[in-house]
Write an enzyme that holds these catalytic residues in place. Sequence first.
Site, PDB file in Angstrom:
ATOM      1  N   ALA A 188       3.973  -2.483   3.443  1.00 12.86           N
ATOM      2  CA  ALA A 188       3.811  -1.049   3.130  1.00 12.86           C
ATOM      3  C   ALA A 188       2.382  -0.697   3.533  1.00 12.86           C
ATOM      4  O   ALA A 188       1.470  -0.754   2.725  1.00 12.86           O
ATOM      5  CB  ALA A 188       4.045  -0.809   1.642  1.00 12.86           C
ATOM      6  N   LYS A 198      -5.821  -1.644   4.923  1.00 12.90           N
ATOM      7  CA  LYS A 198      -5.808  -3.112   4.832  1.00 12.90           C
ATOM      8  C   LYS A 198      -5.309  -3.733   6.120  1.00 12.90           C
ATOM      9  O   LYS A 198      -5.804  -4.775   6.530  1.00 12.90           O
ATOM     10  CB  LYS A 198      -4.993  -3.535   3.617  1.00 12.90           C
ATOM     11  CG  LYS A 198      -5.586  -2.926   2.349  1.00 12.90           C
ATOM     12  CD  LYS A 198      -4.848  -3.224   1.087  1.00 12.90           C
ATOM     13  CE  LYS A 198      -5.389  -2.385  -0.057  1.00 12.90           C
ATOM     14  NZ  LYS A 198      -4.934  -0.979  -0.066  1.00 12.90           N
ATOM     15  N   CYS A 238      -2.970  -0.221  -6.987  1.00  8.38           N
ATOM     16  CA  CYS A 238      -4.173   0.450  -7.494  1.00  8.38           C
ATOM     17  C   CYS A 238      -3.819   1.083  -8.838  1.00  8.38           C
ATOM     18  O   CYS A 238      -4.190   2.209  -9.120  1.00  8.38           O
ATOM     19  CB  CYS A 238      -4.702   1.468  -6.488  1.00  8.38           C
ATOM     20  SG  CYS A 238      -3.495   2.693  -6.022  1.00  8.38           S
TER      21      CYS A 238
HETATM   22  C1  LIG Z   1      -0.382   1.944  -1.691  1.00  6.16           C
HETATM   23  S1  LIG Z   1       0.291   2.650  -0.290  1.00  6.16           S
HETATM   24  C2  LIG Z   1      -0.175   1.525   0.978  1.00  6.16           C
HETATM   25  C3  LIG Z   1      -1.608   1.597   1.377  1.00  6.16           C
HETATM   26  C4  LIG Z   1      -1.896   0.729   2.576  1.00  6.16           C
HETATM   27  N1  LIG Z   1      -1.528  -0.644   2.348  1.00  6.16           N
HETATM   28  C5  LIG Z   1      -3.362   0.778   2.975  1.00  6.16           C
HETATM   29  O1  LIG Z   1      -4.106  -0.126   2.631  1.00  6.16           O
HETATM   30  O2  LIG Z   1      -3.755   1.720   3.671  1.00  6.16           O
HETATM   31  C6  LIG Z   1       1.993   2.316  -0.440  1.00  6.16           C
HETATM   32  C7  LIG Z   1       2.809   2.655   0.796  1.00  6.16           C
HETATM   33  O3  LIG Z   1       4.163   2.237   0.575  1.00  6.16           O
HETATM   34  C8  LIG Z   1       4.985   3.030   1.389  1.00  6.16           C
HETATM   35  N2  LIG Z   1       6.376   2.795   0.952  1.00  6.16           N
HETATM   36  C9  LIG Z   1       7.025   3.317  -0.109  1.00  6.16           C
HETATM   37  N3  LIG Z   1       8.273   2.807  -0.186  1.00  6.16           N
HETATM   38  C10 LIG Z   1       8.402   1.920   0.842  1.00  6.16           C
HETATM   39  C11 LIG Z   1       9.456   1.087   1.302  1.00  6.16           C
HETATM   40  N4  LIG Z   1      10.620   1.021   0.677  1.00  6.16           N
HETATM   41  N5  LIG Z   1       9.246   0.338   2.391  1.00  6.16           N
HETATM   42  C12 LIG Z   1       8.057   0.387   3.046  1.00  6.16           C
HETATM   43  N6  LIG Z   1       7.031   1.150   2.654  1.00  6.16           N
HETATM   44  C13 LIG Z   1       7.199   1.913   1.567  1.00  6.16           C
HETATM   45  C14 LIG Z   1       4.416   4.415   1.173  1.00  6.16           C
HETATM   46  O4  LIG Z   1       4.755   5.259   2.227  1.00  6.16           O
HETATM   47  C15 LIG Z   1       2.908   4.138   1.117  1.00  6.16           C
HETATM   48  O5  LIG Z   1       2.314   4.368   2.361  1.00  6.16           O
END
Ligand SMILES: C[S@@+](CC[C@H](N)C(=O)[O-])C[C@H]1O[C@@H](n2cnc3c(N)ncnc32)[C@H](O)[C@@H]1O
Length: 503
Positions: free
Chosen positions: A112, A118, A234
């Site tokens: 994700a 990251k 977070c």
């Molecule tokens: C906390 S954010 C990630 C931040 C990212 N890792 C960064 O460091 O920039 C969580 C992410 O999970 C994604 N997400 C939500 N449900 C998901 C799924 N079923 N599969 C993949 N990604 C998903 C959202 O779109 C969001 O961008």
Amino acid sequence: MRTKILNYLLKILDPISAEKMIKSLKSSPPLCLRTNTLKISPDELKTRLENIGFKLNEIELVPGAFLVLEEPVPISKTIEHFAGLFYIQSLSSMLPAIALSPQPGEYILDIASAPGSKATHIAQLMKNSGVIFANDVIPDRLKVLVHNIERLGVLNTAVTSIDGNRFGNILPEIFDRVLVDVPCSALGIISKANEVLNWWSENEVRRFSNKQKQLLTSAIKAAKPNGIIVYSTCTLTVEENELVIEDALKKFPIEIEEISFKNIDFDEGITFYNEVQLDERLKKTIRIYPFKFNSEGFFIAKIRKTDITVTRTTALNDFKILSSQKGTTDKFKLLTYKNQEIRSVLNFLSNRFGIDESVWEKFAFHIKADEIWFSSIDFINFFSNDDSTINRNLKTHLLNQIIQRLGIKLAKHVKKERWKISTSALQLLAPYVNKNVIDLENENDVKVFLNGGILKNYNGNFELGEYIAVRFSGIMLGCGLVTKAGIKSQIPRGRRTIEIEIS
Ligand SMILES: C[S@@+](CC[C@H](N)C(=O)[O-])C[C@H]1O[C@@H](n2cnc3c(N)ncnc32)[C@H](O)[C@@H]1O
């Protein structure tokens, strides 16, 4: 709403700490940045930024990270930022990639990943080698991820956009390390995401918790035996952190590993909650509270997979479903610099910009209509390696289907034997460019160029219709086309900016 949050915090913290926590959520954490070591060394970046009036303090915990103490103009509007020399990121958010500890040449999944804070950090720790799958399910967030990949010059990343829950079955037992940085109830970042206060509730927390368990399950299955999985959020609720890990501990052959961060005041994971004793091993997970460590609230667990989790039959079933779907031509036929067609383009670029030909040996290339793209050479092995669970042809077929883009565009065919180098490629290859370059002399011209305009006073001795490299103060800005009216900026719309401020 604050009462709801305070009531929750009182379940996991003593009253004084809970109050301190609420108070800390009102103020923003200090501004930090991470040097993009794919393009510049931390020392050089510090000198550059200090020369234009910024004051930076090194952060010992994360090599190449700085605390911004004085900011004469918004740091996001500097040329250094435009050129991808650094990434603005909170200190806590840098820790999951450090805990993951990716090594050059490895295969990594960031399940994700948007907007890529990251993933881009992982790419630089791997020195742009190996293979990263950066996945996210939300298309708009993916656009920002792609923008960051381009800006920072990340070549070792394949962008995919599938439900992260599918990875465990379609690419099982493949990755050396997996980052699961899940969507969460964001209690640790309320200071910057105030809207959290509008929807936060224990019901939402439970909804997130279910989703997080599914994503972690998929991540564990996608990791190789002995592979590492880092789970991070977070937020600070037990439902989204320790209970997610405990669920996985019950279901899968995994162990929790110690995380050793020096100089940081973190708490160990909670093992007693709602009158229930939890698994003692959760003590090895870490909780970062903003009132103790001056950054965002975070939870990090480092997990080692100790045995295989997916049988060959399950993997093949999922493959069969995917392979029956259409649109799976060989989109990413990876080639080396030795390929005839690629070679002629590379010769052209080498001649044009004086780039030493040996530079191309470390990349893989693919052709996409009238464009050539380049990526980490390790993708060639990744595509062609046979492994225990999946047959190679099926794997290539699947990868062609789920990967949206691989690496960065190198050049576009414009006319007979002429190629236009992309802005992102030119910025990344800047150290090797020593021919057909102009250095802008004043800041106004920089603004014109970065906004896609025409530089009227720089025709020089260049031939009309040729492409040249444009620099300012040692920073490669991008490619320009020599026209009768002057040098026309070729910076793509998505990267143009009029917001540059020069102090
Ligand atoms: C906390 S954010 C990630 C931040 C990212 N890792 C960064 O460091 O920039 C969580 C992410 O999970 C994604 N997400 C939500 N449900 C998901 C799924 N079923 N599969 C993949 N990604 C998903 C959202 O779109 C969001 O961008």
